[in-house]
Design a protein around this motif. Structure first.
Motif, mmCIF file in Angstrom:
data_model
loop_
_atom_site.group_PDB
_atom_site.id
_atom_site.type_symbol
_atom_site.label_atom_id
_atom_site.label_comp_id
_atom_site.label_asym_id
_atom_site.label_seq_id
_atom_site.Cartn_x
_atom_site.Cartn_y
_atom_site.Cartn_z
ATOM 1 N N SER A 248 32.012 25.457 40.116
ATOM 2 C CA SER A 248 31.687 26.138 38.745
ATOM 3 C C SER A 248 32.745 27.212 38.380
ATOM 4 N N ASP A 249 32.386 27.358 37.155
ATOM 5 C CA ASP A 249 33.738 28.368 36.883
ATOM 6 C C ASP A 249 33.254 29.172 36.689
ATOM 7 N N VAL A 250 33.446 30.386 36.971
ATOM 8 C CA VAL A 250 33.338 31.869 37.093
ATOM 9 C C VAL A 250 34.175 33.145 35.889
ATOM 10 N N ALA A 251 34.425 34.011 36.146
ATOM 11 C CA ALA A 251 34.921 35.016 35.985
ATOM 12 C C ALA A 251 34.565 36.569 36.891
ATOM 13 N N TRP A 252 35.610 36.811 37.177
ATOM 14 C CA TRP A 252 35.209 38.155 38.576
ATOM 15 C C TRP A 252 36.137 38.359 38.631
ATOM 16 N N GLY A 253 36.366 39.877 39.078
ATOM 17 C CA GLY A 253 37.472 41.210 38.985
ATOM 18 C C GLY A 253 37.191 41.395 40.016
ATOM 19 N N GLU A 254 37.838 42.227 40.679
ATOM 20 C CA GLU A 254 37.940 42.593 42.254
ATOM 21 C C GLU A 254 38.340 41.657 42.955
ATOM 22 N N SER A 255 40.218 42.340 43.220
ATOM 23 C CA SER A 255 40.547 41.213 44.625
ATOM 24 C C SER A 255 39.883 40.199 45.258
ATOM 25 N N ASN A 256 38.881 41.662 45.890
ATOM 26 C CA ASN A 256 38.402 40.442 47.305
ATOM 27 C C ASN A 256 36.980 39.792 47.410
ATOM 28 N N ALA A 257 36.345 40.259 45.848
ATOM 29 C CA ALA A 257 35.727 39.029 45.541
ATOM 30 C C ALA A 257 35.987 37.952 44.843
ATOM 31 N N VAL A 258 37.098 38.292 44.001
ATOM 32 C CA VAL A 258 38.056 36.827 43.237
ATOM 33 C C VAL A 258 37.843 36.280 45.192
ATOM 34 N N ALA A 259 38.749 36.099 45.763
ATOM 35 C CA ALA A 259 38.874 35.462 47.590
ATOM 36 C C ALA A 259 38.193 35.232 47.584
ATOM 37 N N PHE A 260 36.912 35.880 47.662
ATOM 38 C CA PHE A 260 36.200 35.342 48.743
ATOM 39 C C PHE A 260 35.579 34.187 47.784
ATOM 40 N N CYS A 261 35.139 34.249 46.972
ATOM 41 C CA CYS A 261 34.644 33.571 45.641
ATOM 42 C C CYS A 261 35.280 32.368 45.087
ATOM 43 N N ASN A 262 36.472 32.589 45.569
ATOM 44 C CA ASN A 262 37.109 30.784 45.860
ATOM 45 C C ASN A 262 36.912 30.328 46.950
ATOM 46 N N SER A 263 37.667 30.983 47.676
ATOM 47 C CA SER A 263 37.967 30.749 49.353
ATOM 48 C C SER A 263 36.522 30.167 50.060
ATOM 49 N N VAL A 264 35.446 30.951 50.108
ATOM 50 C CA VAL A 264 34.663 30.828 50.849
ATOM 51 C C VAL A 264 33.135 30.504 50.265
ATOM 52 N N LEU A 265 33.343 30.628 48.498
ATOM 53 C CA LEU A 265 32.124 29.951 48.512
ATOM 54 C C LEU A 265 32.518 28.475 47.531
ATOM 55 N N GLY A 266 34.514 28.658 47.014
ATOM 56 C CA GLY A 266 34.115 27.805 46.320
ATOM 57 C C GLY A 266 34.199 27.116 44.833
ATOM 58 N N ALA A 267 33.385 28.554 44.011
ATOM 59 C CA ALA A 267 33.910 28.518 43.195
ATOM 60 C C ALA A 267 34.891 28.858 42.399
ATOM 61 N N ARG A 268 35.411 28.899 41.176
ATOM 62 C CA ARG A 268 36.590 28.870 40.429
ATOM 63 C C ARG A 268 36.497 29.843 40.125
#
Length: 418
Positions: A132-152
Motif C-alpha cells: 500500500s502507498d502511504v505518506a509517513w514522516g519520521e526517519s525510523n518509522a519510514v524505514a520500518f514501514c518500507n522494510s518491515v511492513l512492506g508498505a511504500r
C-alpha cells in the motif's frame, strides 16, 4: 517533467474543500513538480512528524491550516510532540516553549490526527498493508514501514506530511515506484558469529554501519536469523535512517519483499557484494560512543519508543533496589496504558525509572541540565544526543545499561565483539 493534477485535485486547489485544503494541495503539487513526479497518487494513511515544536513558524503554519478548515482525509497518526501530556512535569520547558509546543500539538489534533504521539506508530496499531502507498514522516518509522511492513513511502518531512494527510495524495516518485525498491547490492554477514546476530546490541550497530556505508542505495542483508524480532528490525531501521538517510533495506528471508536475495533484486542477483567483517562492525560500534571515560551520569532508552516486549526484557533484567543515576525510558502512551492495565508501572517507579510518554529526551528538555555522559542502547539516541542535549554518549546493550545504572560506572560486555 510537468506534474498534472486531476480534475478533483484541481478543485481542491481551487478551494472546493476550503482554504486550508487548497493551501495543502498547492504546496503538495509544487513539491511534486520540484521532485520530478509526473502525478500525485492516493495514499492510505499518513504519519505526521510536523507536530514537534522546532520554532514558532511551525505553529503558525499549522494554525493557518486549522483556520482554513483543513481536516485530514485519511487516517494520520502523530509522531512525538514537544511535551509529555501524561506526565506534565517531565518536560522542563520555559513558558514560551511550553505554550507554543502545546498550541502546535492542539492544532494537529484539531485537524483530526490520531493522538498517538509516538515514533513507533506500528506499536500503536498503525500498520499499513503490504504494497500500500502511504505518506509517513519520521526517519525510523519510514524505514520500518518500507522494510518491515512492506508498505511504500518516501521520507515526508515537516510539513509536507500534513499536506499529504489533508489531501490524501502524495507525489509519485522514489520508493513509491516498484523499480526503485529493488536491491542493487548484497551485504554478506556470514563472517559474523551466530551469537552476535542473536544479540539485541548487534542491530543498532549493524544499522549504523549500513547507513554510513550504503546511504540511500537499496541493499539486501543476507545471513541473518529468519526469526529476528520486530524490535531488532526497528533498532536496525532507526540507526540506519539516522546515520545514512536509509528509507528501505531488505533482510533476506525476513522482510516482505525479500523471501530470497534474488527476490529482493527483482528476480536478479545484486550487482555487488559487501562482506561484513567483525572489524567493520567494531568500528561502527565505536562511532556510537563519544565519551571515553568510565563515569555514567544518566541512562536513556526508547528511541524508537519502547514496546511492551522491550519492557518485559527490561523488567527481567532489573536488579533488586533502585538505580543510582537518572534513568529514562521513552515510550508511547498506548504502551503506558497497557503497563497500567497490567499493574506494572509501580515496579519501574520503585526501581527509580522515569517513564516518558508522548516525547523523548533528545527532542525535549528532560535530562538533568548539568550535562555529563548518557548511556543508551539506542543507535538513534547515540547519533543525536550529543548535539541535541549536550551530553556525551556511551553505547551498550540493554543489560549493559542496567548494570551501569546500578553503579554509575561503565559496565559493558565486550565478549560478543571479539
Amino acid at each position: 517533467m510537468s506534474l498534472e493534477l486531476t480534475a478533483p485535485e484541481r478543485a481542491i486547489a481551487a478551494g472546493d474543500r476550503g482554504a486550508g485544503a487548497a493551501m495543502a494541495m498547492r504546496i503538495l503539487a509544487e513539491m511534486g513538480r520540484l521532485l520530478g513526479a509526473p502525478r500525485l497518487i492516493p495514499v492510505a494513511s499518513a504519519h505526521i512528524d510536523g507536530a514537534l515544536y522546532h520554532g514558532d513558524s511551525g505553529v503558525h503554519f499549522a494554525e493557518r491550516l486549522v483556520a482554513g478548515g483543513a481536516k485530514t482525509a485519511i487516517p494520520a497518526s502523530l509522531n512525538v510532540g514537544g511535551l509529555d501530556l501524561i506526565h506534565p512535569g517531565t518536560v522542563k520547558a520555559d513558558p514560551h516553549r511550553h505554550e507554543m509546543a502545546l498550541r502546535l500539538m492542539q492544532a494537529y489534533e484539531a485537524m483530526g490526527c490520531w493522538q498517538t504521539w509516538t515514533c513507533s506508530p506500528y506499536h500503536a496499531g498503525h500498520r499499513p498493508t503490504l504494497g500500500s502507498d502511504v505518506a509517513w514522516g519520521e526517519s525510523n518509522a519510514v524505514a520500518f514501514c518500507n522494510s518491515v511492513l512492506g508498505a511504500r513511502t518516501n521520507r515526508y518531512g515537516d510539513f509536507l506530511d500534513i499536506c499529504c494527510a489533508i489531501t490524501g495524495r502524495a507525489p509519485y516518485y522514489g520508493l513509491h515506484r516498484p523499480e526503485n525498491r529493488r536491491a542493487t547490492l548484497r551485504v554478506d554477514t556470514s563472517a559474523l558469529s551466530a551469537r552476535l546476530k542473536r544479540a539485541d546490541v548487534f542491530y543498532p550497530v549493524l544499522g549504523c554501519w549500513y547507513g554510513m556505508e550504503i546511504g540511500t542505495e537499496i541493499g539486501v542483508i543476507d545471513g541473518l536469523p529468519a526469526d529476528i524480532s520486530e524490535d531488532c528490525l526497528k533498532a536496525l531501521a532507526a540507526s540506519a535512517a539516522s546515520s545514512g538517510a536509509v528509507g528501505l533495506f531488505h533482510v533476506a528471508g525476513r522482510t516482505p519483499e525479500a523471501p530470497s536475495v534474488e527476490a529482493a533484486g527483482g528476480g536478479e542477483a545484486p550487482a555487488r557484494v559487501i562482506r561484513l567483517t567483525p572489524a567493520m562492525l567494531q568500528t561502527a560500534r565505536d562511532r556510537l560512543s563519544t565519551a571515553r571515560g568510565q563515569g555514567i551520569d544518566a541512562v536513556a532508552l526508547g528511541s524508537p519508543h519502547f514496546s511492551l516486549a522491550e519492557f518485559d526484557a527490561l523488567e527481567a533484567l532489573l536488579p533488586g533496589g533502585r538505580v543510582n543515576i537518572p534513568f529514562f525510558v521513552c515510550t508511547g502512551r498506548n504502551v503506558v496504558g497497557a503497563l497500567e492495565e497490567q499493574g506494572r508501572l509501580g515496579k519501574f517507579a520503585e526501581a527509580g525509572i522515569t517513564i516518558v510518554a508522548d516525547t523523548c529526551v533528545v527532542v525535549a528538555p528532560i535530562l538533568p541540565a548539568k550535562g555529563g555522559v548518557l548511556m543508551t542502547n539506542s543507535g538513534k539516541f547515540a547519533h543525536y544526543a550529543p548535539a541535541n542535549t549536550g551530553y556525551e554518549v556511551i553505547y551498550g546493550s540493554l543489560a549493559d545499561c542496567i548494570a551501569s545504572a546500578a553503579t554509575g560506572r561503565l559496565a559493558r560486555d565486550e565478549s560478543l565483539w571479539q
